[in-house]
Motif scaffolding. Structure first.
Motif, PDB file in Angstrom:
ATOM      1  N   THR A 243       0.834  -1.202   0.000  1.00 52.78           N
ATOM      2  CA  THR A 243       0.000   0.000   0.000  1.00 52.78           C
ATOM      3  C   THR A 243       0.869   1.252   0.000  1.00 52.78           C
ATOM      4  O   THR A 243       0.546   2.248  -0.638  1.00 52.78           O
ATOM      5  CB  THR A 243      -0.936  -0.017   1.231  1.00 52.78           C
ATOM      6  OG1 THR A 243      -1.579  -1.284   1.285  1.00 52.78           O
ATOM      7  CG2 THR A 243      -1.966   1.089   1.171  1.00 52.78           C
ATOM      8  N   LYS A 244       1.997   1.185   0.695  1.00 48.91           N
ATOM      9  CA  LYS A 244       2.900   2.333   0.753  1.00 48.91           C
ATOM     10  C   LYS A 244       3.549   2.633  -0.593  1.00 48.91           C
ATOM     11  O   LYS A 244       3.724   3.791  -0.945  1.00 48.91           O
ATOM     12  CB  LYS A 244       4.013   2.095   1.792  1.00 48.91           C
ATOM     13  CG  LYS A 244       3.543   2.311   3.216  1.00 48.91           C
ATOM     14  CD  LYS A 244       4.633   2.075   4.253  1.00 48.91           C
ATOM     15  CE  LYS A 244       4.000   2.256   5.638  1.00 48.91           C
ATOM     16  NZ  LYS A 244       4.869   1.865   6.746  1.00 48.91           N
ATOM     17  N   TYR A 245       3.920   1.578  -1.330  1.00 45.61           N
ATOM     18  CA  TYR A 245       4.768   1.809  -2.497  1.00 45.61           C
ATOM     19  C   TYR A 245       4.148   1.448  -3.839  1.00 45.61           C
ATOM     20  O   TYR A 245       4.821   1.493  -4.862  1.00 45.61           O
ATOM     21  CB  TYR A 245       6.132   1.124  -2.297  1.00 45.61           C
ATOM     22  CG  TYR A 245       6.821   1.643  -1.056  1.00 45.61           C
ATOM     23  CD1 TYR A 245       7.219   2.985  -0.975  1.00 45.61           C
ATOM     24  CD2 TYR A 245       7.007   0.844   0.057  1.00 45.61           C
ATOM     25  CE1 TYR A 245       7.807   3.489   0.165  1.00 45.61           C
ATOM     26  CE2 TYR A 245       7.602   1.344   1.217  1.00 45.61           C
ATOM     27  CZ  TYR A 245       7.993   2.662   1.257  1.00 45.61           C
ATOM     28  OH  TYR A 245       8.572   3.162   2.390  1.00 45.61           O
ATOM     29  N   ALA A 283      12.099  14.913  11.346  1.00 51.47           N
ATOM     30  CA  ALA A 283      11.434  13.659  11.721  1.00 51.47           C
ATOM     31  C   ALA A 283       9.999  13.730  11.234  1.00 51.47           C
ATOM     32  O   ALA A 283       9.437  14.816  11.093  1.00 51.47           O
ATOM     33  CB  ALA A 283      11.463  13.427  13.225  1.00 51.47           C
ATOM     34  N   ARG A 284       9.452  12.562  10.931  1.00 49.16           N
ATOM     35  CA  ARG A 284       8.028  12.481  10.646  1.00 49.16           C
ATOM     36  C   ARG A 284       7.402  11.673  11.769  1.00 49.16           C
ATOM     37  O   ARG A 284       7.833  10.556  12.057  1.00 49.16           O
ATOM     38  CB  ARG A 284       7.779  11.787   9.306  1.00 49.16           C
ATOM     39  CG  ARG A 284       6.347  12.002   8.758  1.00 49.16           C
ATOM     40  CD  ARG A 284       6.028  11.039   7.621  1.00 49.16           C
ATOM     41  NE  ARG A 284       5.825   9.718   8.157  1.00 49.16           N
ATOM     42  CZ  ARG A 284       6.339   8.598   7.621  1.00 49.16           C
ATOM     43  NH1 ARG A 284       7.082   8.646   6.538  1.00 49.16           N
ATOM     44  NH2 ARG A 284       6.102   7.433   8.176  1.00 49.16           N
ATOM     45  N   VAL A 285       6.420  12.288  12.413  1.00 49.74           N
ATOM     46  CA  VAL A 285       5.818  11.639  13.575  1.00 49.74           C
ATOM     47  C   VAL A 285       4.431  11.142  13.175  1.00 49.74           C
ATOM     48  O   VAL A 285       3.604  11.909  12.685  1.00 49.74           O
ATOM     49  CB  VAL A 285       5.758  12.610  14.775  1.00 49.74           C
ATOM     50  CG1 VAL A 285       5.322  11.874  16.027  1.00 49.74           C
ATOM     51  CG2 VAL A 285       7.127  13.259  15.001  1.00 49.74           C
ATOM     52  N   ASP A 286       4.206   9.838  13.360  1.00 49.95           N
ATOM     53  CA  ASP A 286       2.966   9.179  12.906  1.00 49.95           C
ATOM     54  C   ASP A 286       2.025   8.949  14.086  1.00 49.95           C
ATOM     55  O   ASP A 286       2.443   8.461  15.145  1.00 49.95           O
ATOM     56  CB  ASP A 286       3.288   7.812  12.279  1.00 49.95           C
ATOM     57  CG  ASP A 286       4.201   7.884  11.062  1.00 49.95           C
ATOM     58  OD1 ASP A 286       4.484   8.992  10.584  1.00 49.95           O
ATOM     59  OD2 ASP A 286       4.636   6.810  10.592  1.00 49.95           O
ATOM     60  N   PHE A 287       0.748   9.252  13.855  1.00 44.12           N
ATOM     61  CA  PHE A 287      -0.255   9.118  14.917  1.00 44.12           C
ATOM     62  C   PHE A 287      -1.446   8.300  14.454  1.00 44.12           C
ATOM     63  O   PHE A 287      -1.746   8.219  13.262  1.00 44.12           O
ATOM     64  CB  PHE A 287      -0.816  10.495  15.296  1.00 44.12           C
ATOM     65  CG  PHE A 287       0.150  11.384  16.014  1.00 44.12           C
ATOM     66  CD1 PHE A 287       0.147  11.459  17.405  1.00 44.12           C
ATOM     67  CD2 PHE A 287       1.049  12.171  15.297  1.00 44.12           C
ATOM     68  CE1 PHE A 287       1.029  12.299  18.066  1.00 44.12           C
ATOM     69  CE2 PHE A 287       1.934  13.003  15.958  1.00 44.12           C
ATOM     70  CZ  PHE A 287       1.930  13.075  17.345  1.00 44.12           C
ATOM     71  N   LEU A 298       0.198   8.389  19.763  1.00 39.50           N
ATOM     72  CA  LEU A 298       1.413   8.472  18.940  1.00 39.50           C
ATOM     73  C   LEU A 298       1.834   7.066  18.554  1.00 39.50           C
ATOM     74  O   LEU A 298       1.963   6.191  19.409  1.00 39.50           O
ATOM     75  CB  LEU A 298       2.516   9.197  19.716  1.00 39.50           C
ATOM     76  CG  LEU A 298       3.642   9.761  18.850  1.00 39.50           C
ATOM     77  CD1 LEU A 298       4.320  10.941  19.530  1.00 39.50           C
ATOM     78  CD2 LEU A 298       4.669   8.735  18.457  1.00 39.50           C
ATOM     79  N   ASN A 299       2.030   6.816  17.264  1.00 39.24           N
ATOM     80  CA  ASN A 299       2.452   5.494  16.803  1.00 39.24           C
ATOM     81  C   ASN A 299       3.967   5.379  16.789  1.00 39.24           C
ATOM     82  O   ASN A 299       4.535   4.520  17.439  1.00 39.24           O
ATOM     83  CB  ASN A 299       1.856   5.200  15.424  1.00 39.24           C
ATOM     84  CG  ASN A 299       2.457   3.949  14.781  1.00 39.24           C
ATOM     85  OD1 ASN A 299       2.851   3.017  15.479  1.00 39.24           O
ATOM     86  ND2 ASN A 299       2.524   3.932  13.467  1.00 39.24           N
ATOM     87  N   GLU A 300       4.645   6.263  16.076  1.00 38.58           N
ATOM     88  CA  GLU A 300       6.109   6.127  15.974  1.00 38.58           C
ATOM     89  C   GLU A 300       6.728   7.397  15.407  1.00 38.58           C
ATOM     90  O   GLU A 300       6.029   8.276  14.877  1.00 38.58           O
ATOM     91  CB  GLU A 300       6.461   4.944  15.076  1.00 38.58           C
ATOM     92  CG  GLU A 300       5.948   5.120  13.654  1.00 38.58           C
ATOM     93  CD  GLU A 300       6.877   4.527  12.613  1.00 38.58           C
ATOM     94  OE1 GLU A 300       7.969   4.062  12.944  1.00 38.58           O
ATOM     95  OE2 GLU A 300       6.504   4.580  11.427  1.00 38.58           O
ATOM     96  N   VAL A 301       8.061   7.448  15.534  1.00 39.76           N
ATOM     97  CA  VAL A 301       8.819   8.594  15.040  1.00 39.76           C
ATOM     98  C   VAL A 301       9.841   8.081  14.030  1.00 39.76           C
ATOM     99  O   VAL A 301      10.600   7.161  14.330  1.00 39.76           O
ATOM    100  CB  VAL A 301       9.541   9.306  16.211  1.00 39.76           C
ATOM    101  CG1 VAL A 301      10.397  10.459  15.697  1.00 39.76           C
ATOM    102  CG2 VAL A 301       8.530   9.787  17.241  1.00 39.76           C
ATOM    103  N   ASN A 302       9.842   8.651  12.825  1.00 40.52           N
ATOM    104  CA  ASN A 302      10.795   8.257  11.780  1.00 40.52           C
ATOM    105  C   ASN A 302      11.820   9.371  11.610  1.00 40.52           C
ATOM    106  O   ASN A 302      11.468  10.466  11.182  1.00 40.52           O
ATOM    107  CB  ASN A 302      10.058   8.023  10.470  1.00 40.52           C
ATOM    108  CG  ASN A 302       9.165   6.796  10.540  1.00 40.52           C
ATOM    109  OD1 ASN A 302       9.645   5.672  10.512  1.00 40.52           O
ATOM    110  ND2 ASN A 302       7.869   7.021  10.677  1.00 40.52           N
ATOM    111  N   THR A 303      13.080   9.074  11.924  1.00 38.66           N
ATOM    112  CA  THR A 303      14.085  10.137  11.876  1.00 38.66           C
ATOM    113  C   THR A 303      14.628  10.375  10.464  1.00 38.66           C
ATOM    114  O   THR A 303      15.256  11.400  10.217  1.00 38.66           O
ATOM    115  CB  THR A 303      15.253   9.853  12.845  1.00 38.66           C
ATOM    116  OG1 THR A 303      15.765   8.549  12.560  1.00 38.66           O
ATOM    117  CG2 THR A 303      14.789   9.927  14.282  1.00 38.66           C
TER     118      THR A 303
HETATM  119 MG    MG Z   1       4.878   4.324  10.208  1.00 35.16          MG
END
Ligand code: MG
Ligand code: ATP
Ligand code: MG
Ligand code: MG
Length: 339
Positions: A243-245, A283-287, A298-303
């Motif tokens: 789904t992402k790509y 960073a992109r912070v996912d919720f 908050l789900n996760e943080v992508n640096t």
């Molecule tokens: Mg994610």
């Protein structure tokens, strides 16, 4: 004088191909009047490829084997003003490359050793964010040794969380190795897959209702700013690799249609998380936003988030008035400022 930038791409993780896509976009966007960019593709075996092989890998999306061991090449990075490690996942986004560059004394884009390592590991992230008072789903840690020696204790953790639940390698991205487990009959396969990719695995409860997925970009060092909030919509059961790509499987909505107070809460929590984790640069912070209950988790943080011209992070800042190439130039500036 032009700044000399070493762009690292590829890398040893399951996100090697994603990194090559991001790198192609960054290469095309770095303003040539300001930057002199040398790309180096790192093969899946961890070798730094020479120029012709790097070029081939960028064009074909496939890296040959060969090249030099990382330690031989680190010293040659000395001639550069800054490194842009556009690497996702372990051995790139997790503090390892950041440690090498720190030792070599070369400024680089993004978080340092601490912020990278803690943010990469979903369990460490959850522990730090819990102590910062940020709401998250319930979770359990399992380590490979327990899965081999005492699998029933791991299965017990899953029972405590209840089904459906998510099983994830603690240190990965792009949904590689992640399963949504609907019942105990699916659990062992999910754990076997996750443990084949990581020594540490996280089990996560699912929210009571299917959550909306919202993301926010953070930009800056010690005085970071938050982008508008974006939302991803897709019909798959969860936001998996395909789904992402795969073109057309998901749609991006910027700004996310959210009540103003929810958007404000998301942005505020993302900034709080960025600081608590000692992130830097970006960073992109996912919720997860559970509409039925109003919960923001908050789900996760992508640096080092996905960085193609159509990726969420650059799109979020574009909506804030910063073009893709200005954003890349700003990230290099932030790397130099942090020195
Ligand atoms: Mg994610
Ligand atoms: P990224 O590519 O953003 O780095 P990742 O591989 O680190 O992703 P996550 O963001 O943790 O993985 O999870 C991937 C997707 O799985 C989420 O976007 C969401 O669709 C789903 N998901 C993960 N955990 C949960 C959860 N606890 N509850 C509901 N859905 C979840
Ligand atoms: Mg991630
Ligand atoms: Mg990621």
């Amino acid at each position: 004088m032009k700044k000399r930038i070493l762009l690292l791409a590829g890398g040893q993780s399951g996100e090697h191909e994603v990194s090559l896509m991001s790198a192609r976009s960054v290469l095309a966007a770095l303003p040539v009047d300001q930057f002199d960019v040398t790309p180096v593709v790192i093969s899946k075996e961890g070798r730094w490829l020479p120029p012709t092989q790097t070029q081939h890998a960028l064009e074909s999306g496939v890296a040959d084997s060969g090249g030099d061991l990382v330690l031989h090449r680190a010293a040659s990075a000395e001639g550069y003003d800054a490194v842009f490690p556009i690497l996702h996942g372990p051995m790139g986004e997790d503090g390892t490359v950041q440690g090498l560059l720190t030792l070599a004394g070369i400024p680089f884009v993004g978080s340092g050793v601490l912020g990278s390592a803690v943010s990469m590991d979903k369990v460490m992230t959850k522990q730090v964010l819990a102590s910062a008072g940020i709401a998250q789903v319930a979770w359990r840690l399992a380590v490979r040794r327990d899965w081999h020696d005492r699998p029933d204790t791991v299965r017990q953790s899953a029972q405590e969380l209840g089904f459906p639940l998510f099983v994830k390698p603690a240190n990965l991205g792009s949904s590689v190795g992640i399963s949504k487990v609907h019942g105990s009959d699916e659990l062992d396969n999910a754990l076997t897959l996750a443990f084949s990719l990581d020594r540490r695995v996280i089990l996560e409860a699912m929210t009571a209702h299917k959550p909306r997925e919202v993301e926010v970009g953070i930009l800056g060092n010690d005085a970071p700013i938050a982008s508008p909030v974006g939302e991803l919509r897709f019909s798959a059961e969860f936001y998996d690799y395909e789904t992402k790509y795969t073109e057309g499987r998901a749609t991006m909505h910027i700004p996310a249609p959210l009540p103003a107070e929810v958007a404000a809460q998301v942005r505020e929590q993302a900034l709080r998380a960025f600081r608590a984790l000692d992130c830097a640069g970006l960073a992109r912070v996912d919720f997860f936003y559970v509409e039925e209950t109003g919960e923001v988790l908050l789900n996760e943080v992508n640096t080092m988030p996905g960085f193609t011209t159509t990726s969420m992070y650059p799109k979020l800042f574009e909506a804030a008035g910063l073009s893709y190439s200005d954003l890349v130039a700003r990230l290099v500036e932030l790397a130099l400022e942090r020195r």
